[in-house]
Design an enzyme around this catalytic site. Structure first.
Site, PDB file in Angstrom:
ATOM      1  N   ASP A 113       0.948  -1.285   0.046  1.00  0.00           N
ATOM      2  CA  ASP A 113       0.047  -0.153   0.079  1.00  0.00           C
ATOM      3  C   ASP A 113       0.866   1.171  -0.281  1.00  0.00           C
ATOM      4  O   ASP A 113       1.137   2.110   0.924  1.00  0.00           O
ATOM      5  CB  ASP A 113      -0.861  -0.022   1.290  1.00  0.00           C
ATOM      6  CG  ASP A 113      -2.269   0.899   1.274  1.00  0.00           C
ATOM      7  OD1 ASP A 113      -2.184   1.643   0.047  1.00  0.00           O
ATOM      8  OD2 ASP A 113      -2.744   1.185   2.299  1.00  0.00           O
ATOM      9  N   GLU A 151      -6.508   4.758  -8.970  1.00  0.00           N
ATOM     10  CA  GLU A 151      -7.734   5.397  -8.566  1.00  0.00           C
ATOM     11  C   GLU A 151      -8.274   6.244  -9.568  1.00  0.00           C
ATOM     12  O   GLU A 151      -7.502   7.042 -10.363  1.00  0.00           O
ATOM     13  CB  GLU A 151      -7.434   6.104  -7.095  1.00  0.00           C
ATOM     14  CG  GLU A 151      -8.413   6.837  -6.655  1.00  0.00           C
ATOM     15  CD  GLU A 151      -8.632   6.016  -4.992  1.00  0.00           C
ATOM     16  OE1 GLU A 151      -9.690   6.197  -4.433  1.00  0.00           O
ATOM     17  OE2 GLU A 151      -7.570   5.217  -4.829  1.00  0.00           O
ATOM     18  N   LYS A 197      -9.421   1.638  -9.300  1.00  0.00           N
ATOM     19  CA  LYS A 197     -10.200   1.804  -7.810  1.00  0.00           C
ATOM     20  C   LYS A 197     -11.256   2.727  -7.879  1.00  0.00           C
ATOM     21  O   LYS A 197     -10.929   4.055  -8.437  1.00  0.00           O
ATOM     22  CB  LYS A 197      -8.998   2.397  -6.968  1.00  0.00           C
ATOM     23  CG  LYS A 197      -7.981   1.160  -6.551  1.00  0.00           C
ATOM     24  CD  LYS A 197      -7.049   1.953  -5.561  1.00  0.00           C
ATOM     25  CE  LYS A 197      -7.651   2.270  -4.252  1.00  0.00           C
ATOM     26  NZ  LYS A 197      -6.514   2.523  -3.301  1.00  0.00           N
ATOM     27  N   THR A 211     -13.215   0.659  -3.509  1.00  0.00           N
ATOM     28  CA  THR A 211     -12.581   1.079  -2.323  1.00  0.00           C
ATOM     29  C   THR A 211     -13.498   1.891  -1.580  1.00  0.00           C
ATOM     30  O   THR A 211     -14.688   2.046  -1.859  1.00  0.00           O
ATOM     31  CB  THR A 211     -11.235   1.973  -2.783  1.00  0.00           C
ATOM     32  OG1 THR A 211     -10.557   2.169  -1.658  1.00  0.00           O
ATOM     33  CG2 THR A 211     -11.870   3.059  -3.633  1.00  0.00           C
ATOM     34  N   PHE A 222     -11.962  -1.184   4.656  1.00  0.00           N
ATOM     35  CA  PHE A 222     -11.019  -0.373   5.188  1.00  0.00           C
ATOM     36  C   PHE A 222     -10.930  -0.516   6.816  1.00  0.00           C
ATOM     37  O   PHE A 222     -11.740  -0.004   7.437  1.00  0.00           O
ATOM     38  CB  PHE A 222     -11.371   1.005   5.015  1.00  0.00           C
ATOM     39  CG  PHE A 222     -10.702   1.607   3.915  1.00  0.00           C
ATOM     40  CD1 PHE A 222     -10.335   0.826   2.642  1.00  0.00           C
ATOM     41  CD2 PHE A 222     -10.165   2.914   3.631  1.00  0.00           C
ATOM     42  CE1 PHE A 222      -9.984   1.232   1.504  1.00  0.00           C
ATOM     43  CE2 PHE A 222      -9.478   3.540   2.400  1.00  0.00           C
ATOM     44  CZ  PHE A 222      -9.610   2.755   1.337  1.00  0.00           C
TER      45      PHE A 222
END
Length: 323
Positions: free
Chosen positions: A16, A96, A133, A157, A179
């Site tokens: 990450d 993303e 994402k 996400t 998350f």
């Protein structure tokens, strides 16, 4: 074997980070980025060349339109970082989509198409090596559903609720990112506690529930725990399909030699009595509304990514003026 090596034997480990050195050091299968990580990385001197390339490209493609220049710069920067990461990892990189498009299905699809084109120009088959994402809003899930049908794979996400997870699986999303740490953050603040034992951590419990549901009902969507606050959360999810882990926590795992025990088991999940559920748009929105944590953290996450996107845009504009 250290704990990181043991974890890799039962779970796909994803880095990450946008830092190439950390990715090379810990040798994950995949890597994931977001605007916050790219903002940090873009300001490091070793990545100046990537920023210069993106700014130059934005000027060329955007012509005399400053807004178009900025968009092309941002897209090129994301692809440049993604392409460099793909030289290191054997699997895929998550790129993303602008979080400001989180409530616009058509615009999300158009932005993904643009990124696909840029990856193709870089010689990369996006359908094989990129996950797009997208925030797990109803509109984002619908965009992912259409992209998946076209062979473009998505990482949903900012996922905080069971309803979001089920809707993503029913849409055929390749992967979801619950998350863990942000769920914990909310409960600590709301309940005014310092923390939870790993087995009672609300984020860990959420991912465990989603994992068991997916395996029990045969969904192929990959569950990738994300946003960890400590290694105890990671150890409590050993056996999850994927875990995306920041470099500092990867280092802690690599330095730990204690035995690691599988906690999530797809075979055991098949024996569980878990009713199947489904959500149409109204049911999805109501379920999200009924869960304050998920509602608040989804909105906050979108705002945070949008804010860092604006900061990164300003950074590239300032960079271009100073270059």
């Amino acid at each position: 074997m250290n704990s990181l090596e043991q974890l890799k034997a039962m779970t796909t480990v994803v880095a990450d980070t946008g830092d190439f050195g950390s990715i090379a050091e810990y040798r994950p299968q995949d890597a994931t980025t977001n605007p916050s990580l790219l903002l940090k990385a873009a300001q490091l001197p070793q990545y100046r060349g990537l920023v210069e390339d993106a700014v130059r490209f934005g000027r060329e493609r955007g012509g005399g339109d400053p807004q178009a220049q900025t968009q092309w710069t941002m897209d090129r920067l994301a692809v440049d970082f993604g392409a460099e990461i793909l030289k290191i990892v054997p699997g895929r990189v998550s790129t993303e989509i602008d979080s400001r498009l989180s409530f616009d299905t058509a615009a999300t699809i158009r932005r993904a198409e643009c990124l696909v084109g840029l990856y193709e120009e870089a010689g990369i088959d996006a359908s094989a090596r990129v996950l797009f994402k997208i925030a797990s809003t109803w509109e984002g899930i619908r965009a992912a559903e259409q992209l998946e049908r076209r062979g473009l794979h998505c990482n949903l996400t900012l996922l905080f609720s069971f309803a979001q997870a089920v809707a993503c699986a029913e849409a055929g999303a390749t992967l979801i990112s619950p998350f863990v740490g942000r769920i914990l953050d909310w409960y600590k603040k709301d309940r005014q506690v310092d923390g939870y034992p790993a087995q009672d951590d609300p984020g860990v419990l959420s991912v465990t529930r989603i994992f068991n549901y997916f395996k029990r009902h045969g969904y192929q969507t990959v569950v990738m725990g994300a946003s960890f606050r400590n290694i105890d959360e990671i150890l409590a999810l050993a056996g999850c399909d994927y875990l995306t882990i920041a470099p500092a926590l990867l280092a802690e795992l690599a330095a730990r030699d204690a035995p690691l025990v599988r906690q999530l088991d797809a075979a055991k999940a098949l024996t569980l009595d878990i009713p199947k559920v489904s959500y149409d748009e109204c049911a999805f929105r109501w379920a999200l509304n009924e869960e304050p944590m998920a509602t608040e953290k989804l909105a906050e996450g979108i705002r945070m990514f949008a804010a860092d996107t604006r900061k990164l845009e300003q950074f590239t504009r300032d960079f271009g003026r100073d270059a």
